[in-house]
Design an enzyme around this catalytic site. Sequence first.
Site, PDB file in Angstrom:
ATOM      1  CB  ALA A 113      -0.956  -0.017   1.139  1.00  0.00           C
ATOM      2  CB  ALA A 114       4.462   1.611  -0.033  1.00  0.00           C
ATOM      3  N   GLY A 115       2.350   2.593  -2.657  1.00  0.00           N
ATOM      4  CA  GLY A 115       2.574   3.164  -3.916  1.00  0.00           C
ATOM      5  C   GLY A 115       1.812   4.801  -3.830  1.00  0.00           C
ATOM      6  NE  ARG A 135      -1.950   4.639 -12.112  1.00  0.00           N
ATOM      7  CZ  ARG A 135      -1.928   3.548 -12.484  1.00  0.00           C
ATOM      8  NH1 ARG A 135      -2.424   2.872 -13.580  1.00  0.00           N
ATOM      9  NH2 ARG A 135      -1.122   3.010 -11.590  1.00  0.00           N
ATOM     10  CD  GLN A 169       8.239   0.519  -1.532  1.00  0.00           C
ATOM     11  OE1 GLN A 169       7.009   0.833  -1.572  1.00  0.00           O
ATOM     12  NE2 GLN A 169       8.849   0.307  -2.624  1.00  0.00           N
ATOM     13  CG  ASN A 222       0.076  -9.837 -12.260  1.00  0.00           C
ATOM     14  OD1 ASN A 222      -0.384 -10.524 -11.511  1.00  0.00           O
ATOM     15  ND2 ASN A 222       1.260  -8.940 -12.049  1.00  0.00           N
ATOM     16  CB  ALA A 228     -47.707  17.493  10.625  1.00  0.00           C
ATOM     17  CB  SER A 261     -50.038  20.125  13.409  1.00  0.00           C
ATOM     18  OG  SER A 261     -50.629  18.850  13.060  1.00  0.00           O
TER      19      SER A 261
HETATM   20  C1  UD1 Z   1       0.509  -4.053 -11.120  1.00  0.00           C
HETATM   21  C2  UD1 Z   1       1.333  -4.937 -11.646  1.00  0.00           C
HETATM   22  C3  UD1 Z   1       0.627  -5.603 -12.887  1.00  0.00           C
HETATM   23  C4  UD1 Z   1      -0.636  -6.057 -12.505  1.00  0.00           C
HETATM   24  C5  UD1 Z   1      -1.467  -4.919 -11.717  1.00  0.00           C
HETATM   25  C6  UD1 Z   1      -2.901  -5.496 -11.315  1.00  0.00           C
HETATM   26  C7  UD1 Z   1       3.854  -4.971 -10.994  1.00  0.00           C
HETATM   27  C8  UD1 Z   1       5.020  -4.307 -11.424  1.00  0.00           C
HETATM   28  N1  UD1 Z   1       2.650  -4.596 -11.876  1.00  0.00           N
HETATM   29  O1  UD1 Z   1       0.621  -2.918 -11.783  1.00  0.00           O
HETATM   30  O2  UD1 Z   1       1.345  -6.565 -13.634  1.00  0.00           O
HETATM   31  O3  UD1 Z   1      -1.487  -6.299 -13.690  1.00  0.00           O
HETATM   32  O4  UD1 Z   1      -0.865  -4.640 -10.650  1.00  0.00           O
HETATM   33  O5  UD1 Z   1      -3.817  -4.562 -10.413  1.00  0.00           O
HETATM   34  O6  UD1 Z   1       3.554  -5.259 -10.042  1.00  0.00           O
HETATM   35  N2  UD1 Z   1       3.143  -0.337  -4.318  1.00  0.00           N
HETATM   36  C9  UD1 Z   1       4.075  -0.332  -3.380  1.00  0.00           C
HETATM   37  N3  UD1 Z   1       5.331   0.261  -3.631  1.00  0.00           N
HETATM   38  C10 UD1 Z   1       5.677   0.650  -4.895  1.00  0.00           C
HETATM   39  C11 UD1 Z   1       4.711   0.357  -6.016  1.00  0.00           C
HETATM   40  C12 UD1 Z   1       3.630   0.029  -5.726  1.00  0.00           C
HETATM   41  O7  UD1 Z   1       3.767  -0.509  -2.183  1.00  0.00           O
HETATM   42  O8  UD1 Z   1       6.992   0.929  -4.807  1.00  0.00           O
HETATM   43  C13 UD1 Z   1       1.720  -0.894  -4.146  1.00  0.00           C
HETATM   44  C14 UD1 Z   1       0.668  -0.092  -4.473  1.00  0.00           C
HETATM   45  O9  UD1 Z   1       0.313   0.918  -3.375  1.00  0.00           O
HETATM   46  C15 UD1 Z   1      -0.505  -0.894  -4.888  1.00  0.00           C
HETATM   47  C16 UD1 Z   1       0.334  -2.292  -5.349  1.00  0.00           C
HETATM   48  O10 UD1 Z   1       1.646  -2.126  -5.118  1.00  0.00           O
HETATM   49  O11 UD1 Z   1      -1.230  -1.349  -4.032  1.00  0.00           O
HETATM   50  C17 UD1 Z   1       0.314  -2.110  -6.832  1.00  0.00           C
HETATM   51  O12 UD1 Z   1       1.011  -1.145  -7.408  1.00  0.00           O
HETATM   52  P1  UD1 Z   1       0.496  -0.231  -8.771  1.00  0.00           P
HETATM   53  O13 UD1 Z   1       1.580   1.046  -8.924  1.00  0.00           O
HETATM   54  O14 UD1 Z   1      -1.069   0.289  -8.921  1.00  0.00           O
HETATM   55  O15 UD1 Z   1       0.680  -1.436  -9.913  1.00  0.00           O
HETATM   56  P2  UD1 Z   1       0.274  -1.316 -11.387  1.00  0.00           P
HETATM   57  O16 UD1 Z   1       0.638  -0.480 -12.521  1.00  0.00           O
HETATM   58  O17 UD1 Z   1      -1.304  -1.530 -11.235  1.00  0.00           O
HETATM   59 CA    CA Z   2      -2.745  -1.091  -9.359  1.00  0.00          CA
END
Ligand code: UD1
Ligand code: CA
Length: 443
Positions: free
Chosen positions: A12-14, A18, A74, A172, A365, A390
């Site tokens: 969940a570090a992403g 978007r 992370q 995937n 009412a 009322s």
């Molecule tokens: C990823 C997969 C893709 C798959 C898709 C499904 C990879 C490289 N790609 O792409 O093949 O079809 O999910 O939904 O794995 N996250 C971290 N740290 C990071 C990057 C991401 O914790 O450095 C977490 C994000 O918060 C998220 C998850 O990993 O919960 C997926 O990352 P995201 O960037 O959304 O990957 P996709 O581009 O969707």
């Molecule tokens: Ca994703």
Amino acid sequence: MTESSVACVILAAGKGTRMKSDLPKVLHPLAGRPMIGHVLDAVAKLAPERVVVVVGPGMEAVTTAVAPVSTVIQAQPLGTADAVRAAAPALAGFTGDVLVLYGDTPLVTTETLNRMIAARRAAPNPAVVVLGMRLVDAGAYGRLICAADGSLERIVEYLDANADERAETLCNAGLMAFDGRRLFELLDRIDNANKKGEYYLTDVISIARNRGYACSVVPAPEDEVLGVNARSELAVAERLMQKRLRQTAMANGATLIDPDSVFLSVDTRLGRDVTIGPSVVFGLGVTIGDRVEIRAFSHLEQAQVADGAVIGPFARLRPGTRVAPNAHIGNFVEVKNADIGAGAKVNHLTYIGDAVIGAKANIGAGTITCNYDGFAKHQTEIGAGAFIGSNASLVAPVKIGDGAIVGAGSVVTVDVDPDALAVARGRQKSYPGWAARFRSHKR
Ligand code: UD1
Ligand code: CA
């Protein structure tokens, strides 16, 4: 640790770029609960030995939301493989199966996770099991490239895929089950030589194959594996989640006259033989007893409604509302922090806030409990069997005794004794012929 141990790592570090949001992506709610809460729920039913959530720096809100589940940080979002590596300290000494899940893939069910674990343990004892899905429109998902015998060879990310690879419809879903004894051996070999310059977890497959380990795919239903990256996908996930909740509600004995227009929360509890009209919204914390009717366009949150009550149409039950058996709350009635007694009726155009209403009381009412003086909230008590005419304003704090009657249009500022009549309005005067004289004068 037993042979059947499972550890779960939830990524969940992403950055969630978007989503264009100040809120971390995984905290966006579905059916009232943050996305990651749904993932944790599915995981909890596996009774895993360890669970860890990988968050980014400054994501204290996620750490708080997932507690008591622990988090690791992370340091930089260098990719999904780097994120799993950040969880290494939490997995120290663990040799069971490691399930990697994404916080942004909230619809996955425990059943599917169990199928992944079962496949991980079955022949050919794969080092990695990937959750896959067949999509007509595969969009930007990573593509699963399989050998002729169906075994998984590698995963190619959309950005790095050539036209042939992009034509592949097996995708995937992101979730993977690892043999914990192989996980870090494989992760350590991943580099970032790709279009995004990230450490892709998906690269583990080709690395495992090169080392002679088997990898396999477990297929999942499309409605479980949607990844939420943008608000439009959040809306699709919400629709799928609502569909599930409605199906469960109906399977458990509720009638939904127009299911598609009813919005439920994950924790909505409905009794048997409940009937829900069109366009009803349940916020969090609502419990409905048996044989309750919730009519069209009602909105409920943190409210308890007991057996046989009738709510709406167009009623609003706000937090702290408790409706006793067989009470009626009618149209354009708002109730907040109030007990409505058994069989009481509050049927039209009324505000009841910070109040206790006795059994079988009748609230006319347009009655308003004036609960707020601009500084503090005050309580109104209305006794059993009382009758409020009322358009009465009950200026709290005030008590209306059992069986008392309040005349229509009264502004009640003083307590009313049981069985008394209170009339608090200007006395009516009539002037015979006045209207006719007025008109002739004007003409
Ligand atoms: C990823 C997969 C893709 C798959 C898709 C499904 C990879 C490289 N790609 O792409 O093949 O079809 O999910 O939904 O794995 N996250 C971290 N740290 C990071 C990057 C991401 O914790 O450095 C977490 C994000 O918060 C998220 C998850 O990993 O919960 C997926 O990352 P995201 O960037 O959304 O990957 P996709 O581009 O969707
Ligand atoms: Ca994703």
